[in-house]
Design a protein around this motif. Sequence first.
Motif, mmCIF file in Angstrom:
data_model
loop_
_atom_site.group_PDB
_atom_site.id
_atom_site.type_symbol
_atom_site.label_atom_id
_atom_site.label_comp_id
_atom_site.label_asym_id
_atom_site.label_seq_id
_atom_site.Cartn_x
_atom_site.Cartn_y
_atom_site.Cartn_z
ATOM 1 N N ARG A 30 0.699 -1.230 0.028
ATOM 2 C CA ARG A 30 0.068 -0.116 0.008
ATOM 3 C C ARG A 30 0.863 1.186 -0.011
ATOM 4 N NH1 ARG A 30 -3.777 -3.451 3.031
ATOM 5 N NH2 ARG A 30 -2.209 -3.116 5.140
ATOM 6 N N GLN A 31 1.792 1.198 0.882
ATOM 7 C CA GLN A 31 2.786 2.352 0.872
ATOM 8 C C GLN A 31 3.431 2.524 -0.651
ATOM 9 O OE1 GLN A 31 5.740 2.579 4.000
ATOM 10 N NE2 GLN A 31 4.253 0.948 5.365
ATOM 11 N N ALA A 32 3.876 1.549 -1.150
ATOM 12 C CA ALA A 32 4.654 1.354 -2.438
ATOM 13 C C ALA A 32 3.763 1.990 -3.593
ATOM 14 C CB ALA A 32 5.097 0.267 -2.761
ATOM 15 N N THR A 33 2.591 1.775 -3.673
ATOM 16 C CA THR A 33 1.314 2.188 -4.509
ATOM 17 C C THR A 33 1.339 3.591 -4.262
ATOM 18 O OG1 THR A 33 0.150 -0.119 -4.560
ATOM 19 C CG2 THR A 33 -1.121 1.976 -4.971
ATOM 20 N N ALA A 34 1.120 3.962 -3.158
ATOM 21 C CA ALA A 34 0.819 5.429 -2.905
ATOM 22 C C ALA A 34 2.008 6.402 -3.407
ATOM 23 C CB ALA A 34 0.698 5.853 -1.500
ATOM 24 N N LEU A 36 4.249 5.577 -5.878
ATOM 25 C CA LEU A 36 4.419 5.476 -7.234
ATOM 26 C C LEU A 36 3.117 6.090 -7.765
ATOM 27 C CD1 LEU A 36 5.228 1.553 -7.753
ATOM 28 C CD2 LEU A 36 6.699 3.661 -8.044
ATOM 29 N N GLN A 37 1.765 6.234 -7.173
ATOM 30 C CA GLN A 37 0.880 7.116 -7.726
ATOM 31 C C GLN A 37 1.292 8.428 -7.733
ATOM 32 O OE1 GLN A 37 -2.587 5.471 -5.849
ATOM 33 N NE2 GLN A 37 -2.881 3.853 -7.467
ATOM 34 N N ASP A 38 1.813 8.832 -6.730
ATOM 35 C CA ASP A 38 2.230 10.242 -6.582
ATOM 36 C C ASP A 38 3.282 10.710 -7.515
ATOM 37 O OD1 ASP A 38 2.282 12.677 -4.970
ATOM 38 O OD2 ASP A 38 4.252 12.274 -4.528
ATOM 39 N N ILE A 39 4.312 9.721 -7.834
ATOM 40 C CA ILE A 39 5.586 10.249 -8.608
ATOM 41 C C ILE A 39 4.752 10.366 -9.981
ATOM 42 C CG2 ILE A 39 7.502 9.450 -9.722
ATOM 43 C CD1 ILE A 39 8.375 8.293 -6.989
ATOM 44 N N GLU A 57 -1.389 -1.317 -13.697
ATOM 45 C CA GLU A 57 -2.694 -0.933 -13.156
ATOM 46 C C GLU A 57 -2.750 0.124 -12.024
ATOM 47 O OE1 GLU A 57 -6.683 -3.704 -12.110
ATOM 48 O OE2 GLU A 57 -5.087 -4.364 -11.150
ATOM 49 N N ARG A 58 -1.839 0.037 -10.986
ATOM 50 C CA ARG A 58 -1.797 0.780 -9.794
ATOM 51 C C ARG A 58 -1.359 2.287 -10.529
ATOM 52 N NH1 ARG A 58 -2.475 -3.961 -8.658
ATOM 53 N NH2 ARG A 58 -3.354 -4.630 -6.801
ATOM 54 N N ILE A 59 -0.471 2.235 -11.105
ATOM 55 C CA ILE A 59 0.133 3.394 -11.753
ATOM 56 C C ILE A 59 -0.899 4.362 -12.679
ATOM 57 C CG2 ILE A 59 2.037 4.230 -13.096
ATOM 58 C CD1 ILE A 59 3.725 2.476 -12.066
ATOM 59 N N ALA A 60 -1.504 3.567 -13.435
ATOM 60 C CA ALA A 60 -2.471 3.918 -14.431
ATOM 61 C C ALA A 60 -3.651 4.790 -13.645
ATOM 62 C CB ALA A 60 -3.259 2.819 -15.212
ATOM 63 N N ALA A 61 -4.087 4.685 -12.394
ATOM 64 C CA ALA A 61 -4.646 5.067 -11.643
ATOM 65 C C ALA A 61 -4.549 6.577 -11.700
ATOM 66 C CB ALA A 61 -5.004 4.876 -10.261
ATOM 67 N N ARG A 133 15.729 5.891 -22.655
ATOM 68 C CA ARG A 133 14.079 5.875 -23.053
ATOM 69 C C ARG A 133 13.375 7.071 -22.690
ATOM 70 N NH1 ARG A 133 14.636 3.717 -26.757
ATOM 71 N NH2 ARG A 133 12.772 4.865 -27.263
ATOM 72 N N VAL A 134 14.218 7.959 -21.823
ATOM 73 C CA VAL A 134 13.534 9.086 -21.359
ATOM 74 C C VAL A 134 14.316 10.591 -21.800
ATOM 75 C CG1 VAL A 134 12.667 7.991 -19.290
ATOM 76 C CG2 VAL A 134 14.904 9.180 -19.197
ATOM 77 N N VAL A 135 13.455 11.641 -21.801
ATOM 78 C CA VAL A 135 14.189 12.626 -22.147
ATOM 79 C C VAL A 135 15.094 13.086 -21.375
ATOM 80 C CG1 VAL A 135 12.029 13.629 -23.297
ATOM 81 C CG2 VAL A 135 12.257 14.068 -20.993
ATOM 82 N N PRO A 136 16.032 14.049 -21.434
ATOM 83 C CA PRO A 136 17.158 14.726 -20.615
ATOM 84 C C PRO A 136 16.308 15.228 -19.427
ATOM 85 C CG PRO A 136 17.757 15.119 -22.896
ATOM 86 C CD PRO A 136 16.435 14.616 -23.019
ATOM 87 N N GLY A 137 16.867 15.187 -18.223
ATOM 88 C CA GLY A 137 16.011 15.453 -17.006
ATOM 89 C C GLY A 137 14.871 15.089 -16.859
ATOM 90 N N GLY A 138 14.775 13.605 -17.266
ATOM 91 C CA GLY A 138 13.309 12.965 -17.089
ATOM 92 C C GLY A 138 13.766 12.101 -15.905
ATOM 93 N N THR A 139 12.436 11.273 -15.432
ATOM 94 C CA THR A 139 12.572 10.763 -14.094
ATOM 95 C C THR A 139 12.556 9.191 -14.510
ATOM 96 O OG1 THR A 139 11.188 12.358 -13.185
ATOM 97 C CG2 THR A 139 11.170 10.236 -12.070
ATOM 98 N N VAL A 140 13.247 8.654 -13.747
ATOM 99 C CA VAL A 140 13.383 6.913 -13.801
ATOM 100 C C VAL A 140 13.183 6.568 -12.563
ATOM 101 C CG1 VAL A 140 14.864 4.984 -14.262
ATOM 102 C CG2 VAL A 140 15.194 6.937 -15.768
ATOM 103 N N VAL A 141 12.407 5.639 -12.192
ATOM 104 C CA VAL A 141 11.866 4.826 -11.004
ATOM 105 C C VAL A 141 12.036 3.295 -11.264
ATOM 106 C CG1 VAL A 141 10.060 4.740 -9.464
ATOM 107 C CG2 VAL A 141 10.314 6.741 -10.678
#
Length: 219
Positions: A30-34, A36-39, A57-61, A133-141
């Motif tokens: 539950r903590q991890a879902t919250a 990732l959804q915030d990021i 499914e969780r990130i798509a929310a 795969r991401v733009v310069p300054g993009g976020t990787v998680v």
Amino acid sequence: MNTDLFTYYKERAQEYERVYQKPERQEELRQATAILQDIFSGRHVFEVACGTGYWTERIAATANFILATDINEAVLEVAKTKTYPKDSVSFRQADLFDLASLAAKYESLFGGFIWSHIRLQDLPHFIGILNNRVVPGGTVVLMDNHYVEGSSLPISQQDVNGNTYQTRTLENGSQHLVLKNFPTEAGIRELLQDKATDINFTNLQHYWILSYKTLPQEV
């Protein structure tokens, strides 16, 4: 005994998500879902090794859009059965190490439980692929497991390069020797030197979540 990860995950597709049913992990999930959804709230996300779509499914929310990829069609078929907001997720079969056909770069990338399946000697190349795969300054998680005695399967082998392996048995009785490394925060930070900025590491008991930004484009 099978040692091929592709075959292992193909055969495990229908039972994979039982790992998320372990009682001792529920609060952390539950903590991890919250987190990732915030990021990823409102973002366009490129997902590598999406597997059965548990985290998709969780990130798509909260995400605006996700392109979810995996090399294994068997797990993608499971992922496609999940519930997603309309037009928010697209799936594509793609090899993580051969993404040349996917020309677009995204503002964000997510990879869940893939770092631990990369050989130690291949990690610098792996990080380079993610950053590309991401733009310069993009976020990787990235998210993966800590080794927890009594909850994690024991390590059954270690090779000359320090890679560790677990012996796993599926419901069909097949046995698989699965590469599963458990990195330290210090080791990950060392690998990201000169490759990332704004490194943030969240340590839970059973899981870790790493986020960072790719280096901005030089002008």
